[in-house]
Design an enzyme around this catalytic site. Structure first.
Site, PDB file in Angstrom:
ATOM      1  N   LYS A  72       0.880  -1.144   0.329  1.00 46.75           N
ATOM      2  CA  LYS A  72      -0.092  -0.157   0.572  1.00 46.75           C
ATOM      3  C   LYS A  72       0.711   0.763  -0.359  1.00 46.75           C
ATOM      4  CE  LYS A  72      -1.334   1.351   4.343  1.00 46.75           C
ATOM      5  NZ  LYS A  72      -1.249   2.922   4.469  1.00 46.75           N
ATOM      6  N   ASN A  73       1.909   1.926   0.685  1.00 47.83           N
ATOM      7  CA  ASN A  73       2.662   1.980   1.162  1.00 47.83           C
ATOM      8  C   ASN A  73       3.911   2.882  -0.003  1.00 47.83           C
ATOM      9  OD1 ASN A  73       1.223   3.285   3.460  1.00 47.83           O
ATOM     10  ND2 ASN A  73       2.551   2.151   4.575  1.00 47.83           N
ATOM     11  N   ARG A 146      -4.569  10.387   5.431  1.00 51.34           N
ATOM     12  CA  ARG A 146      -3.206  11.695   4.700  1.00 51.34           C
ATOM     13  C   ARG A 146      -2.393  11.742   3.687  1.00 51.34           C
ATOM     14  NH1 ARG A 146      -3.300  13.305   9.478  1.00 51.34           N
ATOM     15  NH2 ARG A 146      -0.360  14.001   8.339  1.00 51.34           N
ATOM     16  N   CYS A 170      -4.629  12.106  13.615  1.00 53.46           N
ATOM     17  CA  CYS A 170      -5.001  11.058  12.834  1.00 53.46           C
ATOM     18  C   CYS A 170      -4.550   9.654  13.937  1.00 53.46           C
ATOM     19  CB  CYS A 170      -3.519  11.459  12.235  1.00 53.46           C
ATOM     20  SG  CYS A 170      -3.262   9.598  12.227  1.00 53.46           S
ATOM     21  N   ARG A 175       1.011  14.365  13.371  1.00 56.49           N
ATOM     22  CA  ARG A 175       1.541  14.267  12.152  1.00 56.49           C
ATOM     23  C   ARG A 175       1.676  15.776  11.488  1.00 56.49           C
ATOM     24  NH1 ARG A 175      -0.895   8.581   9.536  1.00 56.49           N
ATOM     25  NH2 ARG A 175       1.526   8.698   8.427  1.00 56.49           N
ATOM     26  N   PRO A 176       2.393  16.100  11.233  1.00 53.56           N
ATOM     27  CA  PRO A 176       2.273  17.728  10.565  1.00 53.56           C
ATOM     28  C   PRO A 176       2.906  17.346   9.404  1.00 53.56           C
ATOM     29  CG  PRO A 176       3.539  17.826  11.918  1.00 53.56           C
ATOM     30  CD  PRO A 176       2.797  16.774  12.648  1.00 53.56           C
ATOM     31  N   ILE A 177       2.465  18.226   7.884  1.00 54.71           N
ATOM     32  CA  ILE A 177       2.965  18.114   7.221  1.00 54.71           C
ATOM     33  C   ILE A 177       4.238  19.468   6.768  1.00 54.71           C
ATOM     34  CG2 ILE A 177       1.787  16.772   6.270  1.00 54.71           C
ATOM     35  CD1 ILE A 177       0.572  18.603   4.732  1.00 54.71           C
ATOM     36  N   ASP A 178       4.516  19.856   7.893  1.00 61.44           N
ATOM     37  CA  ASP A 178       5.628  21.118   8.099  1.00 61.44           C
ATOM     38  C   ASP A 178       7.027  21.080   6.614  1.00 61.44           C
ATOM     39  OD1 ASP A 178       7.608  20.712  10.681  1.00 61.44           O
ATOM     40  OD2 ASP A 178       5.933  19.335   9.598  1.00 61.44           O
ATOM     41  N   LEU A 179       6.957  19.581   7.249  1.00 58.99           N
ATOM     42  CA  LEU A 179       8.789  19.017   6.390  1.00 58.99           C
ATOM     43  C   LEU A 179       8.103  19.242   4.844  1.00 58.99           C
ATOM     44  CD1 LEU A 179      10.279  16.821   8.624  1.00 58.99           C
ATOM     45  CD2 LEU A 179      10.159  19.597   8.542  1.00 58.99           C
ATOM     46  N   ASP A 358       5.371   0.768  12.148  1.00 55.10           N
ATOM     47  CA  ASP A 358       4.366  -0.411  11.176  1.00 55.10           C
ATOM     48  C   ASP A 358       4.277  -1.373  11.828  1.00 55.10           C
ATOM     49  OD1 ASP A 358       4.430   1.259   8.237  1.00 55.10           O
ATOM     50  OD2 ASP A 358       3.948   2.264  10.435  1.00 55.10           O
ATOM     51  N   ILE A 380       8.601   6.922  16.741  1.00 58.54           N
ATOM     52  CA  ILE A 380       8.090   7.962  15.427  1.00 58.54           C
ATOM     53  C   ILE A 380       7.184   8.619  16.005  1.00 58.54           C
ATOM     54  CG2 ILE A 380       7.798   7.877  13.039  1.00 58.54           C
ATOM     55  CD1 ILE A 380      10.520   6.072  13.498  1.00 58.54           C
ATOM     56  N   ARG A 450      -8.481  -1.095   5.275  1.00 55.96           N
ATOM     57  CA  ARG A 450      -7.789  -0.101   4.736  1.00 55.96           C
ATOM     58  C   ARG A 450      -6.215  -0.241   3.896  1.00 55.96           C
ATOM     59  NH1 ARG A 450      -6.613   5.393   7.912  1.00 55.96           N
ATOM     60  NH2 ARG A 450      -5.245   5.842   6.007  1.00 55.96           N
TER      61      ARG A 450
HETATM   62  C1  EPZ Z   1       4.412   6.407   6.052  1.00 56.34           C
HETATM   63  O1  EPZ Z   1       3.613   7.920   7.236  1.00 56.34           O
HETATM   64  C2  EPZ Z   1       3.193   5.250   6.124  1.00 56.34           C
HETATM   65  N1  EPZ Z   1       2.579   5.741   5.276  1.00 56.34           N
HETATM   66  C3  EPZ Z   1       3.352   5.487   8.091  1.00 56.34           C
HETATM   67  O2  EPZ Z   1       2.261   3.928   7.536  1.00 56.34           O
HETATM   68  C4  EPZ Z   1       4.716   4.864   8.664  1.00 56.34           C
HETATM   69  O3  EPZ Z   1       3.888   4.410   9.390  1.00 56.34           O
HETATM   70  C5  EPZ Z   1       5.758   6.084   8.726  1.00 56.34           C
HETATM   71  O4  EPZ Z   1       5.966   6.134   6.899  1.00 56.34           O
HETATM   72  C6  EPZ Z   1       6.769   5.338   9.566  1.00 56.34           C
HETATM   73  O5  EPZ Z   1       7.603   4.528   8.526  1.00 56.34           O
HETATM   74  C7  EPZ Z   1       2.059   6.368   4.492  1.00 56.34           C
HETATM   75  O6  EPZ Z   1       3.543   5.569   3.306  1.00 56.34           O
HETATM   76  C8  EPZ Z   1       1.610   6.562   2.847  1.00 56.34           C
HETATM   77  P1  EPZ Z   1       6.445  10.657   8.269  1.00 56.34           P
HETATM   78  P2  EPZ Z   1       4.562   9.289   7.028  1.00 56.34           P
HETATM   79  O7  EPZ Z   1       6.596  11.348   7.681  1.00 56.34           O
HETATM   80  O8  EPZ Z   1       5.550   9.957   5.764  1.00 56.34           O
HETATM   81  C9  EPZ Z   1       6.757  13.825  12.204  1.00 56.34           C
HETATM   82  C10 EPZ Z   1       0.713   2.754   7.880  1.00 56.34           C
HETATM   83  O9  EPZ Z   1       0.078   2.076   8.827  1.00 56.34           O
HETATM   84  N2  EPZ Z   1       7.097  14.892  10.541  1.00 56.34           N
HETATM   85  O10 EPZ Z   1       7.670  10.210   8.348  1.00 56.34           O
HETATM   86  O11 EPZ Z   1       3.216  10.449   7.216  1.00 56.34           O
HETATM   87  C11 EPZ Z   1       5.430  13.029  11.406  1.00 56.34           C
HETATM   88  O12 EPZ Z   1       4.584  13.477  12.771  1.00 56.34           O
HETATM   89  C12 EPZ Z   1       1.050   4.196   7.958  1.00 56.34           C
HETATM   90  O13 EPZ Z   1       0.900   2.005   6.912  1.00 56.34           O
HETATM   91  C13 EPZ Z   1       6.495  16.170  10.960  1.00 56.34           C
HETATM   92  O14 EPZ Z   1       6.538  16.862  11.910  1.00 56.34           O
HETATM   93  O15 EPZ Z   1       5.550   9.263   8.341  1.00 56.34           O
HETATM   94  C14 EPZ Z   1       6.485  11.319  12.397  1.00 56.34           C
HETATM   95  O16 EPZ Z   1       6.512  12.213  13.761  1.00 56.34           O
HETATM   96  C15 EPZ Z   1       0.772   4.793   9.327  1.00 56.34           C
HETATM   97  N3  EPZ Z   1       6.565  16.918   9.772  1.00 56.34           N
HETATM   98  C16 EPZ Z   1       7.932  11.380  11.896  1.00 56.34           C
HETATM   99  O17 EPZ Z   1       7.733  12.624  11.688  1.00 56.34           O
HETATM  100  C17 EPZ Z   1       6.320  16.886   8.520  1.00 56.34           C
HETATM  101  O18 EPZ Z   1       5.986  17.284   7.225  1.00 56.34           O
HETATM  102  C18 EPZ Z   1       7.351  10.278  10.981  1.00 56.34           C
HETATM  103  O19 EPZ Z   1       6.610  10.783  10.337  1.00 56.34           O
HETATM  104  C19 EPZ Z   1       6.227  14.858   8.663  1.00 56.34           C
HETATM  105  C20 EPZ Z   1       6.204  14.336   8.781  1.00 56.34           C
END
Ligand code: EPZ
Length: 484
Positions: A72-73, A146, A170, A175-179, A358, A380, A450
C-alpha cells in the site's frame, strides 16, 4: 438505518445463516441494490460496511501458504507520480485495499482517467493524467487518508498550482506536513495556508538544497517527485531510506527522471523538462508479510509466505530469531515454523532499516505470549499505543508510560469484544484473537480494510476460524450467541 437484507426466499433467518457461513453464492445475488450489502468484494465504502466486525475463534495453528499483496505504501506514491506526465502509467501488483480506492477517487476527481484491471489483471491499474482540470485534493478525501497529500508536489511540479486540504490530526499522532511545505518553499513555491487548505503555486520549481529536520517517508517522496520537473539540481539530505522510497524512485527513473541515491540519506535529482509514461510492478507489502509472520509464530503454525521480500524485513526477522523463532528466508518467500516457547525481547521503533513502527502493535501482541518482560519504545509517533488498552481487555499485562510500553508475559488471552482504532492496531487485535480462548468480536474492521487485502480470506485459507459480519444482523441475531 433499517436495512435488513432479504434473501431470495425473503427470510432474513436464511440470509443470516448464509452470511455467517460466508457462502460465496450469497455474494452474487441478481441485483446490487442497497439491501445486498453483504457483498464485501467491490471495496466501495458503503455506510453499512463501516460497521463490519470480525468474529474469530482462537486456537488454530496456521498451516499452508499465503500470497502477499503489493505494498500500500508504495502504491499510493506511485499513483500520485502519474500526475507528473500526460502519458499513461501502468502499475501492477496494486493491492485491492480501501486506501487505493480512495486514491483512485482522488485522481478521478482531478480529471484523471483511472482504469482498473479485472480478473487476472485485477491488480493492475492504468492512470492517464492528460486532462487534469482540477488540481485539488478535497477535505472529504484527505480526511479519510492523509497520504492524499502526496499529490501536492506532483501537482505543483506539473500544473504550477495545487490546492490540498490540510490532513488534520490522526489517531497515532499530530502528523503535521510542515516539512513537505518547507521543502517545496525551498524549491521556489509560494504557499498560503487558509481555510484548512494549502494553496501552492510556482511558475516552474527550481532545484535547491533541502535538509529535512526529521526523517519523513512521504516528505521524501513528495519532494523527490516535485524535484523531477524542477529547473536544475536538487539535493535532499536526511532522507528516508524505506523500500517504498526506493520503489518510487525506480518508477520515476522509468518515467525519465534523473535520480541518484534513493535508499540512502542523500538523494540527488536533476530536473528534466518532461516525463513520459511507464509500466512498473509495485514491491510486496513488507508490513502485511510481517503481520503474517507473527500470526504463524503466535499460532505455532507452519506457514509459507510467497510474493514477499525478506530483505525488507531484516530487523523483524532478526528480532524474532532473538525470541527463539526460526525463519527460512528465500529470495521472494519465507517459511515460518515455531514450536517452542517465545523469549521476551525489547524493541524500539526506528526509521528503516530499524524496527518499523508499522510492526510495533503486532509485536506487542507477540510480546504478551513471550516468557518474561518486553519493553517496547515507540520513537516515531507520539500516540501509537491505542491497541494496548484493547489487548488488556483480552487479559494482557501491559503498562504504558509515555513512549514506552512494558509487556509482561506469558499471559493467556481470552475472547472479548474489542475495537480497532487504526490500521496496525487492528492487525494486533486480529493476531490476539487468533490465540485467545473463545470467540472474539473485533469492531470497526474498516480500519483493517484500509491496508490489508482480504485478510479474513487469507487467514481462513490457512486454517483460521474467522468470519466477517455486518452490523444489523449480528446485533439482532448474534448478540446473545456470539458473546457467549
Ligand atoms: C509513512 O507515513 C507511512 N505511510 C506510515 O504508515 C508509517 O508509519 C510512517 O511513514 C513511518 O514509517 C505511508 O507511507 C502512506 P513520516 P508518513 O512523515 O510519511 C513527523 C501505515 O500504517 N513529521 O515518516 O506520514 C511525523 O509526525 C502508515 O501504513 C513531521 O513532524 O510518516 C512523525 O512523527 C501509518 N513533519 C515522523 O515525522 C512532517 O512534515 C515520521 O513521519 C512530516 C513528518
Amino acid at each position: 438505518m433499517k436495512l435488513v437484507p432479504k434473501s431470495p426466499n425473503g427470510s432474513s433467518r436464511k440470509a443470516e445463516t448464509l452470511l455467517s457461513l460466508g457462502d460465496p453464492s450469497f455474494r452474487k445475488p441478481v441485483s446490487r441494490s442497497r439491501t445486498i450489502r453483504i457483498d464485501f468484494r467491490d471495496g466501495a465504502i458503503t455506510p453499512e460496511s463501516l460497521m463490519d466486525k470480525f468474529v474469530i475463534r482462537g486456537g488454530n495453528p496456521l498451516v499452508g501458504s499465503v500470497r502477499i499483496s503489493g505494498a500500500k505504501n508504495a502504491a499510493l506514491p506511485a499513483m500520485a507520480a502519474a500526475i507528473l506526465t500526460d502519458e499513461p502509467v501502468i502499475l501492477e501488483n496494486i493491492p485491492d485495499v480501501r486506501d487505493i480506492q480512495t486514491e483512485r477517487n482522488l485522481l478521478v476527481s482531478m480529471g484523471a482517467d483511472v482504469e482498473l484491471g479485472y480478473g487476472r489483471a485485477s491488480h493492475r491499474t492504468t492512470i492517464s493524467c492528460n486532462n487534469l482540470v482540477n488540481p485539488e485534493a478535497a477535505y472529504e478525501l484527505v480526511k479519510t487518508m492523509r497520504a492524499s497529500t502526496l499529490v501536492l508536489g506532483p501537482l505543483l511540479a506539473r500544473m504550477g498550482r495545487a490546492r490540498v486540504s490540510q490532513p488534520g490530526g490522526c489517531a497515532i499522532g499530530a502528523r503535521p506536513i510542515d516539512l513537505h511545505i518547507k521543502g517545496l518553499e525551498r524549491l521556489g513555491a509560494s504557499i498560503k495556508q487558509e481555510h484548512g487548505y494549502i494553496e501552492a503555486s510556482a511558475d516552474r520549481l527550481r532545484g535547491g538544497h533541502i535538509i529535512f529536520d526529521k526523517i519523513t517517508v512521504t516528505g521524501t517522496e513528495d519532494l523527490m517527485m516535485a524535484a523531477t520537473l524542477a529547473e536544475g539540481e536538487t539535493i535532499m539530505e536526511n532522507c528516508a531510506r524505506e523500500p517504498e522510497v526506493v520503489d518510487l524512485a525506480a518508477l520515476l527513473i522509468k518515467m525519465g527522471a534523473r535520480i541518484e541515491g534513493a535508499g540512502t540519506h542523500t538523494i540527488r535529482i536533476h530536473g528534466v523538462e518532461k516525463l513520459h509514461g511507464a509500466r512498473h510492478r509495485i514491491i510486496p507489502d513488507r508490513i502485511e508479510a510481517g503481520t503474517f509472520v507473527i500470526a504463524a509464530v503466535l499460532t505455532g503454525g507452519d506457514l509459507q509466505l510467497t510474493n514477499c521480500d525478506p530483505d525488507h524485513l531484516g530487523s523483524l526477522i532478526q528480532k524474532l530469531e532473538e525470541c527463539g523463532v526460526s525463519i527460512k528466508a528465500g529470495t521472494d518467500s519465507m517459511r515460518i515454523t515455531n514450536g517452542h516457547q517465545l523469549e521476551a525481547a525489547d524493541i524500539s521503533t526506528e526509521e528503516f532499516p530499524g524496527f518499523p513502527t508499522d510492526m510495533q502493535a503486532q509485536y506487542m501482541t507477540l510480546a504478551t505470549q513471550s516468557q518474561g518482560t518486553s519493553i517496547i519504545t515507540e520513537n516515531i509517533f507520539e500516540n501509537r499505543f491505542m491497541h494496548a488498552g484493547e489487548l488488556a481487555r483480552m487479559g494482557a499485562n501491559i503498562k504504558v508510560e509515555g513512549s514506552r510500553a512494558i509487556v509482561r508475559g506469558k499471559t493467556p488471552l481470552s475472547s472479548a469484544a474489542v475495537q480497532c482504532s487504526d490500521l496496525r492496531a487492528s492487525a494486533s487485535l486480529v493476531l490476539a484473537a487468533l490465540v485467545a480462548d473463545g470467540e472474539t468480536i473485533i469492531d470497526r474492521v474498516y480500519h483493517v480494510d484500509r491496508g490489508y487485502e482480504r485478510i479474513e480470506e487469507k487467514l481462513k485459507g490457512v486454517g483460521a476460524q474467522i468470519r466477517r459480519i455486518g452490523e444489523i444482523l449480528p446485533r439482532r441475531a448474534a448478540a446473545p450467541s456470539v458473546v457467549a
